[in-house]
Each structure stands twice: as structure tokens, then as C-alpha cells.
Design an enzyme around this catalytic site. Structure first.
Site, mmCIF file in Angstrom:
data_model
loop_
_atom_site.group_PDB
_atom_site.id
_atom_site.type_symbol
_atom_site.label_atom_id
_atom_site.label_comp_id
_atom_site.label_asym_id
_atom_site.label_seq_id
_atom_site.Cartn_x
_atom_site.Cartn_y
_atom_site.Cartn_z
ATOM 1 N N TYR A 265 4.176 7.309 -10.947
ATOM 2 C CA TYR A 265 4.100 6.800 -12.321
ATOM 3 C C TYR A 265 3.215 5.552 -12.386
ATOM 4 O O TYR A 265 3.002 4.880 -11.384
ATOM 5 C CB TYR A 265 5.490 6.587 -12.937
ATOM 6 C CG TYR A 265 6.384 5.540 -12.317
ATOM 7 C CD1 TYR A 265 6.279 4.197 -12.688
ATOM 8 C CD2 TYR A 265 7.362 5.878 -11.404
ATOM 9 C CE1 TYR A 265 7.128 3.235 -12.149
ATOM 10 C CE2 TYR A 265 8.218 4.922 -10.854
ATOM 11 C CZ TYR A 265 8.083 3.605 -11.236
ATOM 12 O OH TYR A 265 8.922 2.654 -10.703
ATOM 13 N N ASP B 40 2.667 -0.519 -2.808
ATOM 14 C CA ASP B 40 3.389 -0.510 -1.527
ATOM 15 C C ASP B 40 4.391 0.650 -1.463
ATOM 16 O O ASP B 40 4.513 1.318 -0.428
ATOM 17 C CB ASP B 40 4.077 -1.862 -1.251
ATOM 18 C CG ASP B 40 4.749 -2.458 -2.480
ATOM 19 O OD1 ASP B 40 4.642 -1.872 -3.588
ATOM 20 O OD2 ASP B 40 5.404 -3.511 -2.347
ATOM 21 N N TYR C 244 0.104 -11.927 4.422
ATOM 22 C CA TYR C 244 -0.738 -10.836 4.896
ATOM 23 C C TYR C 244 -0.008 -10.241 6.095
ATOM 24 O O TYR C 244 0.294 -10.975 7.050
ATOM 25 C CB TYR C 244 -2.067 -11.360 5.430
ATOM 26 C CG TYR C 244 -3.026 -11.957 4.434
ATOM 27 C CD1 TYR C 244 -4.152 -11.241 4.017
ATOM 28 C CD2 TYR C 244 -2.849 -13.259 3.955
ATOM 29 C CE1 TYR C 244 -5.068 -11.811 3.143
ATOM 30 C CE2 TYR C 244 -3.752 -13.823 3.077
ATOM 31 C CZ TYR C 244 -4.870 -13.098 2.669
ATOM 32 O OH TYR C 244 -5.769 -13.653 1.811
ATOM 33 N N GLY D 117 1.526 -8.883 0.567
ATOM 34 C CA GLY D 117 2.600 -9.071 -0.409
ATOM 35 C C GLY D 117 2.415 -10.369 -1.163
ATOM 36 O O GLY D 117 1.315 -10.934 -1.183
ATOM 37 N N ASN D 118 3.459 -10.850 -1.780
ATOM 38 C CA ASN D 118 3.345 -12.082 -2.552
ATOM 39 C C ASN D 118 3.252 -13.315 -1.662
ATOM 40 O O ASN D 118 2.688 -14.321 -2.061
ATOM 41 C CB ASN D 118 4.527 -12.224 -3.517
ATOM 42 C CG ASN D 118 4.357 -11.298 -4.713
ATOM 43 O OD1 ASN D 118 3.328 -11.338 -5.385
ATOM 44 N ND2 ASN D 118 5.342 -10.442 -4.962
ATOM 45 N N GLY E 115 4.545 0.304 -7.884
ATOM 46 C CA GLY E 115 3.864 -0.573 -6.932
ATOM 47 C C GLY E 115 3.148 0.216 -5.843
ATOM 48 O O GLY E 115 3.681 1.205 -5.334
#
Lengths: 203, 203
Positions: free
Chosen positions: A68, A74, A11, A7-8, A72
Site C-alpha cells: 500500500y 523498510d 546508518y 533509519g531515523n 514504509g
């Protein structure tokens, strides 16, 4: 073999037995010698990982036809793990996605707890309070604290319940949401289940 | 006689025929010579108005017994205007209050459009988009734009509809909300109606 959801800020590793987290700011991915199958929403890290031959980007294995373009990775991977149900991933954003007969039916994005709190704070000093989750949602609020916690939770939960499907909750704030949706199934490893299916696809 | 609802950014006047707004930053309240009955949520302005003998603070006439201590005077005044129903005041915050048989039953606070947009933007650059209100809420979203507009609107509307009462919508963004709640009654002068009742109370 390791699975890794990047993620931002961290890990999130899973070795098929235990899961653990490493900070994006300090962790050196080249220190891992095993094969790692990962998804990554962090744009600069994504570039760096491409140069490491034992790190395999699972995003390349996704058939995006059903999703789409800007969705994202995730969210997609979580959807891949479910045949029928509503998936609630409660993190910095709360994403709510519906899968019917294995096909993504659509989904929406709601601000996560911290972002929602920031939105209240941006309106007025009086609303700059930490959201507390001891509010009884069966009663209409009669205090500012309850009015804010209720404002975050109750509309979201009514929306989720309106689909009348099985509910799967994952993400860092899954516990808080599940407290108010006791009939939902909490699954902290949901993304890893979706990732495993993608690993299998090409092995 | 004038009525005036003073928010953080504007004076909203009503002369019992027309309503008009003046900017808090530029307008000089001492330029008004008539009697003005007002409510004010702007703390510094509130002090200044006390020194003007023709400006009368209606907050002093409210019986707060039925409300909670930190509840905004604008919400209270709107509640005073309704006997039975849900009051949605869509401004910088969206406040949703329920009144039953003339008694405040409780209410919650939701971020307004701009604050909600800011919350999305704070999560990720990908979510830093202007909210558009052309989304069809009968379909689950399949684009980021729709996923955000749906995330703001649909949970809020499901919550409001769940009370199964008459709905009154007021505030600067009333038009947008009402587009999606066609059975609701839009009443741009709702707060002034509540204020008039308070003027009458003591006259």
C-alpha cells in the site's frame, strides 16, 4: 559494494560479511567511496543522498503494486525477503507483516517498547516504570511491573502466534521478543537479504 | 445515599437510579449534603474528602489480602462485583482482570485509546493519526489507518478472548471495545455494583 538501511537515528551497513552502525547525526555519507545500495526512511537524508552518485536508492526498484502507498520501505524490503511467514520488525515501532506465497497479505503496527512505556507514563505517575522482561507470561500478573510488561508482550505474542505461520524476528529489540517466542527464527540481516534481492533484480 | 467513583478528571455519581458526572476541576464536594460512599484515585482530592464527615471512603472496607499492594482501588472494586469472568475497564488505561470463584486471579494493564495514539505519534509523524474504529479485524490491514487501529485492538481482543470466560466491559470506551466483542456484556455500572457490596458489608 555495501548495503545500508538508514533509519531515523542510524546508518546500518552490511558489507556482506559484517554489519555495523553509524550515527545519523555525525556520519558523513560522502566519506564512502564504494557503491552503496540503500533504503532510507529519513526524509532530509534521502534528499542529500540523491546528490551522491555512488549511493543508489533501492526504493526505486520496488514494485509497489503488492503493497500500500504509505507503507514504509523498510517493511516492504523485509517482506521481499520472505516467501511464507510472519515478519516481526521490533524497533521504535513493532511492525508485523504477513507474506503468503511471496505476496504481502497485510500487516499491522504496534508501538515499540519505548513508545509503549511512554504511553503508560502518560496515563499516570504510578505507571511510569521501565518495562522489565523477566515476567512469566504463563501466569496472570499480580504486580504493577508484571501487569505492564505482560500488557505490552502477551497480546502482541498471541496475535503473532494466531497466524500459525513461520515467524521471522528482526530489529533492535528482536532479542527480547524472541525470548518469548522460542519457536521463531531471529534474523538480524533480514532487511539486507531483501535488499540484496533488489540489487540483483537490476544488475 | 450516593455512590461516587472519582477518577483523575471526574466525579462519577450514582444515586441508585441514575448516574451522572461532575468535573474534578469545578465541582465542590462540600455542596453535597447526603452521605456519599466513594472510591478515589485522585491523591489531592482524597485528602480533602477526608475532612468532610458525610463522605465515606470505601477503600477502607476492602480486604486487600486477595489483591496486590499497588493495585488501583477502581480495579479492586470492579473485581468485587464479579464471581467468575474477565473484567475490561476501558478508560485512560484498559485494565483487564480475571476473577475465578470470587478470587482475583491476576490482571494486566494496556494503554487506553488516547495513550496508544500518543505512543504511535511519538514514533513518527506518519503515525500521528486519530485512531478510527471502522476497521474490519477479520482482514489483515493494508492502510496505515487500519494498521494502527488493528494494532491497538486485535492483540488486546485476542488476549481477552484467550481466557475463555464471560467478559464484562465497563469504562468510558466500553462501547468501542464491545463493538468488537459482541459476546461480551457491557455494564456501565459495574464499579457501582462492587461499591454497593462494600457499603453492605459494614452496614
Amino acid at each position: 559494494m555495501l548495503l545500508c538501511d538508514i533509519g531515523n537515528t542510524s546508518y546500518h551497513f552490511y558489507d556482506l560479511q559484517n554489519d555495523y552502525k553509524k550515527d545519523v547525526a555525525c556520519f558523513d555519507p560522502s566519506s564512502v567511496k564504494e557503491d552503496v545500495y540503500y533504503i532510507c526512511v529519513h526524509p532530509t537524508l534521502k534528499k542529500r543522498l540523491r546528490s551522491l552518485s555512488n549511493w543508489h536508492d533501492l526504493e526505486e526498484r520496488i514494485d509497489r503494486t503488492n503493497y500500500y502507498d504509505t507503507m514504509g520501505v523498510d517493511r516492504i524490503v523485509a517482506c521481499e525477503a520472505v516467501q511464507n511467514g510472519v515478519i516481526v520488525d521490533a524497533g521504535s515501532a513493532v511492525t508485523v507483516d504477513v507474506v503468503r506465497d511471496g505476496i504481502f497479505a497485510g500487516g499491522f503496527i504496534y508501538p515499540g517498547i519505548r513508545a509503549f512505556q511512554g504511553a503508560y507514563a502518560s496515563i499516570s505517575k504510578n505507571l511510569d516504570l521501565e518495562l522489565r522482561f523477566d515476567t512469566d507470561l504463563r501466569k496472570l500478573p499480580k504486580s504493577t511491573h508484571d501487569a505492564l510488561a505482560y500488557g505490552f508482550l502477551s497480546p502482541l505474542l498471541k496475535e503473532i502466534d494466531s497466524y500459525d505461520m513461520d515467524i521471522f524476528i528482526t530489529g533492535g529489540d528482536a532479542k527480547i521478543i524472541q525470548k518469548y517466542l522460542p519457536h521463531a527464527k531471529r534474523d538480524d540481516l533480514l532487511l539486507f537479504r531483501g535488499m540484496l534481492l533488489l540489487v540483483g533484480k537490476q544488475l
